[in-house]
Design an enzyme around this catalytic site. Structure first.
Site, PDB file in Angstrom:
ATOM      1  N   GLU A  21       8.060  -1.975 -18.496  1.00  5.56           N
ATOM      2  CA  GLU A  21       7.723  -1.382 -17.196  1.00  5.56           C
ATOM      3  C   GLU A  21       8.255   0.050 -17.138  1.00  5.56           C
ATOM      4  O   GLU A  21       9.419   0.303 -17.458  1.00  5.56           O
ATOM      5  CB  GLU A  21       8.316  -2.211 -16.053  1.00  5.56           C
ATOM      6  CG  GLU A  21       8.240  -1.582 -14.678  1.00  5.56           C
ATOM      7  CD  GLU A  21       6.832  -1.205 -14.247  1.00  5.56           C
ATOM      8  OE1 GLU A  21       6.647  -0.063 -13.793  1.00  5.56           O
ATOM      9  OE2 GLU A  21       5.923  -2.047 -14.376  1.00  5.56           O
ATOM     10  N   CYS A  65       3.483  -4.196  -5.257  1.00  5.76           N
ATOM     11  CA  CYS A  65       3.710  -5.132  -4.149  1.00  5.76           C
ATOM     12  C   CYS A  65       5.097  -4.974  -3.553  1.00  5.76           C
ATOM     13  O   CYS A  65       5.262  -4.831  -2.347  1.00  5.76           O
ATOM     14  CB  CYS A  65       3.500  -6.574  -4.615  1.00  5.76           C
ATOM     15  SG  CYS A  65       3.922  -7.785  -3.346  1.00  5.76           S
ATOM     16  N   GLU A  89     -14.558   4.443   9.035  1.00  5.54           N
ATOM     17  CA  GLU A  89     -15.053   3.449   8.076  1.00  5.54           C
ATOM     18  C   GLU A  89     -16.557   3.646   7.902  1.00  5.54           C
ATOM     19  O   GLU A  89     -17.313   3.597   8.868  1.00  5.54           O
ATOM     20  CB  GLU A  89     -14.755   2.040   8.562  1.00  5.54           C
ATOM     21  CG  GLU A  89     -15.409   0.914   7.768  1.00  5.54           C
ATOM     22  CD  GLU A  89     -15.120   0.979   6.277  1.00  5.54           C
ATOM     23  OE1 GLU A  89     -16.086   1.003   5.491  1.00  5.54           O
ATOM     24  OE2 GLU A  89     -13.940   1.011   5.899  1.00  5.54           O
ATOM     25  N   LYS A 101       9.688   0.583 -11.592  1.00 11.20           N
ATOM     26  CA  LYS A 101      10.613  -0.463 -11.170  1.00 11.20           C
ATOM     27  C   LYS A 101       9.973  -1.839 -11.289  1.00 11.20           C
ATOM     28  O   LYS A 101       8.800  -2.022 -10.960  1.00 11.20           O
ATOM     29  CB  LYS A 101      11.055  -0.239  -9.718  1.00 11.20           C
ATOM     30  CG  LYS A 101      11.980   0.951  -9.530  1.00 11.20           C
ATOM     31  CD  LYS A 101      12.421   1.040  -8.078  1.00 11.20           C
ATOM     32  CE  LYS A 101      13.426   2.157  -7.871  1.00 11.20           C
ATOM     33  NZ  LYS A 101      13.868   2.245  -6.443  1.00 11.20           N
ATOM     34  N   GLY A 136      -8.853   2.240  -0.744  1.00  7.73           N
ATOM     35  CA  GLY A 136      -8.662   1.223  -1.769  1.00  7.73           C
ATOM     36  C   GLY A 136      -7.836   1.733  -2.931  1.00  7.73           C
ATOM     37  O   GLY A 136      -7.318   2.864  -2.906  1.00  7.73           O
ATOM     38  N   GLY A 184     -10.487  -0.879   5.677  1.00  5.35           N
ATOM     39  CA  GLY A 184     -10.144  -2.130   5.018  1.00  5.35           C
ATOM     40  C   GLY A 184      -8.718  -2.540   5.329  1.00  5.35           C
ATOM     41  O   GLY A 184      -8.116  -2.067   6.304  1.00  5.35           O
ATOM     42  N   VAL A 185      -8.155  -3.405   4.498  1.00  6.51           N
ATOM     43  CA  VAL A 185      -6.828  -3.955   4.748  1.00  6.51           C
ATOM     44  C   VAL A 185      -5.777  -2.861   4.907  1.00  6.51           C
ATOM     45  O   VAL A 185      -5.027  -2.841   5.894  1.00  6.51           O
ATOM     46  CB  VAL A 185      -6.419  -4.917   3.613  1.00  6.51           C
ATOM     47  CG1 VAL A 185      -4.975  -5.359   3.779  1.00  6.51           C
ATOM     48  CG2 VAL A 185      -7.339  -6.130   3.585  1.00  6.51           C
ATOM     49  N   HIS A 204       2.598 -30.354  18.719  1.00 11.79           N
ATOM     50  CA  HIS A 204       2.304 -29.644  19.971  1.00 11.79           C
ATOM     51  C   HIS A 204       3.624 -29.224  20.625  1.00 11.79           C
ATOM     52  O   HIS A 204       4.561 -30.016  20.682  1.00 11.79           O
ATOM     53  CB  HIS A 204       1.546 -30.573  20.921  1.00 11.79           C
ATOM     54  CG  HIS A 204       1.337 -29.987  22.291  1.00 11.79           C
ATOM     55  ND1 HIS A 204       0.367 -29.045  22.542  1.00 11.79           N
ATOM     56  CD2 HIS A 204       1.986 -30.201  23.469  1.00 11.79           C
ATOM     57  CE1 HIS A 204       0.413 -28.727  23.835  1.00 11.79           C
ATOM     58  NE2 HIS A 204       1.386 -29.411  24.410  1.00 11.79           N
ATOM     59  N   LYS A 213       4.618  -4.574   5.331  1.00  8.59           N
ATOM     60  CA  LYS A 213       4.876  -5.641   6.303  1.00  8.59           C
ATOM     61  C   LYS A 213       6.167  -5.386   7.068  1.00  8.59           C
ATOM     62  O   LYS A 213       6.303  -5.757   8.233  1.00  8.59           O
ATOM     63  CB  LYS A 213       4.912  -7.001   5.620  1.00  8.59           C
ATOM     64  CG  LYS A 213       3.528  -7.590   5.355  1.00  8.59           C
ATOM     65  CD  LYS A 213       2.639  -6.616   4.643  1.00  8.59           C
ATOM     66  CE  LYS A 213       1.271  -7.056   4.277  1.00  8.59           C
ATOM     67  NZ  LYS A 213       0.531  -6.002   3.553  1.00  8.59           N
TER      68      LYS A 213
END
Length: 462
Positions: free
Chosen positions: A38, A46, A202, A41, A266, A181-182, A439, A55
């Site tokens: 690699e 991700c 978009e 890192k 993207g 997109g995402v 519930h 996130k």
């Protein structure tokens, strides 16, 4: 080039992101002698530039929204603003903890970790840091980078990529996001929560265009309510600096101005200059071509993750990497069913899905053979408590299995696990309806939707 002929690894992996390190961990677990190379890192996009940091930003934005809206819940509080340095400290702390844990995991499995920029030098070797690393098999897992458009230069100043956005030292007053997109809608959501005036551009006719059209429309409705602007159905033409920002012109002549332009169209594969084509690896538009077992046309070379033209998701990389390791260890392997992979867009509200869209189902089975049902979260007690709206949409082959589950609403990403089981086990609505869901939970909404589809609705109209 020094050749350490004393060591020939069972598996040499080029790239330590999700696909590469998953293959390394699983391969070592199965007794393979593994080398993992690699250049940056361990953990790849991700962990350091994608899933985890975005996130964290989105959760910080959620906290900001909750502080502003606390009075709706009878709680008196005040919102004094966003400390972006504090947000980055929180984000970087999450990354650092996971990074340290991953390093320890790789070491504990006795994977030979080699830092440096590697290049494929033969069908069974990778050159890195003046050393030739030999292997009986080579796995290519060099990932992806943010894409741009011809004539659109990402300079890291006013025209930025998602990599730059993750470390921006300020909250921009206004932003244009090119791409719905995402990546685009997640940054739109986070920045709006931080107080940015956001416009999403978009070129296709809907936000998150690969999702079921109903999910796209629900997200667009929610974004309008939040004050997130968007322009759909017209493609980008050019961008230019203004006195204090950026002006974007679309193909129809319409213009937009903002402090920054985030290019979120993207990610493209990292494959140039790495020796792939020279060693005869079949490629298309920079992607390495593979079969369902992740094998390239060269018998000793496999490839996984964003480098191959499959879903660009970390958990897909995990699955593909593990598949390669198990295949090389002699285990019986099953190809990844990409329709059966859960997909989550972590904006506010979240968009989650597994299986195929209603349109795709009609294309495959015929319009008269497809049944679709929508369950509104207004009938779900926990969603009311959380003050989130949205829907769960089920797509079923008539008198058969549920082939698509599409959900919009806060925390719907946490419900996609059961949806994945429903799709992958080809469950009938009546079979899911027999299960008793707790519930009050949002998970209960999945049960209610299947009750309705099985012809015995409880908290929904016939």
């Amino acid at each position: 080039m020094a050749n350490d002929a004393s060591t020939v690894f069972d598996l040499v992996i080029l790239g330590g992101g999700s696909g590469g390190y998953a293959a390394a961990l699983r391969g070592a677990q199965l007794g393979l002698d593994v080398a993992l190379i690699e250049k940056n890192k361990l953990g790849g996009t991700c962990l350091h530039n994608g899933c985890i940091p975005t996130k964290a930003l989105l959760h910080a934005g959620e906290i900001a929204d909750q502080a502003r809206e606390a009075e709706k819940f009878g709680i008196k509080t005040s919102f004094e603003g966003v400390d972006i340095e504090g947000v980055h400290k929180y984000k970087d702390g999450v990354i650092a903890g996971l990074y340290k844990g991953l390093q320890g995991l790789v070491a504990s499995r006795k994977v030979t970790y080699i830092e440096g920029e590697g290049k494929l030098s033969s069908p069974t070797s990778v050159d890195v840091a003046g050393r030739r690393v030999e292997g009986r098999h080579v796995l290519l897992a060099t990932g992806s980078v943010p894409k741009s458009l011809p004539g659109l230069e990402i300079d890291g100043n006013r025209i930025i990529s998602s990599d730059h956005a993750l470390t921006l030292d300020r909250v921009p007053k206004s932003a244009i996001i090119l791409g719905g997109g995402v990546i685009g809608v997640e940054f739109a959501s986070a920045w709006k929560s931080f107080g940015t005036d956001v416009t999403v551009i978009e070129g296709l006719k809907h936000l998150v265009p690969v999702e079921d059209e109903n999910s796209s429309k629900l997200l667009e409705r929610a974004f309008r309510k939040r004050g997130i602007k968007f322009n759909l159905g017209t493609f980008f033409d050019k961008a230019e600096y203004t006195a204090d920002g950026v002006k974007v012109t679309l193909a129809d002549g319409k213009t937009f101005e903002a402090e920054v332009l985030l290019v979120a169209i993207g990610r493209g594969p990292v494959s140039q200059g790495l020796g792939y084509e020279e060693q005869g690896v079949a490629m298309d538009r920079g992607y390495v071509l593979v079969d369902e077992y992740m094998r390239t046309n060269v018998p000793t070379i496999s490839a996984v993750g964003d480098l191959v033209p499959t879903l660009q998701l970390a958990h897909v990389g995990f699955a593909e990497g593990m598949l390669v390791a198990e295949r090389l260890a002699g285990l019986k392997t099953v190809p990844v069913d990409y329709d059966g992979v859960p997909r989550v867009t972590y904006c506010h509200p979240e968009v989650a899905s597994v299986g195929i869209t209603e349109a795709k189902a009609k294309e495959i089975y015929g319009a008269d053979k497809v049944v679709a049902l929508k369950y509104n979260l207004a009938g779900n007690g926990k969603s009311n408590i959380l003050k989130t709206s949205g829907e769960i949409k089920l797509v079923q082959v008539k008198d058969g299995a549920v082939v698509g589950v599409h959900m919009v609403g806060d925390r719907m990403g946490e419900q996609v696990g059961e949806a994945q089981l429903i799709y992958n086990w080809e469950a009938l609505p009546a079979e899911v309806a027999q299960l008793v869901h707790a519930h009050p939970t949002q998970n209960e909404a999945l049960g209610e939707a299947h009750l309705a589809l099985a012809g015995k609705p409880l908290h929904s109209h016939d």
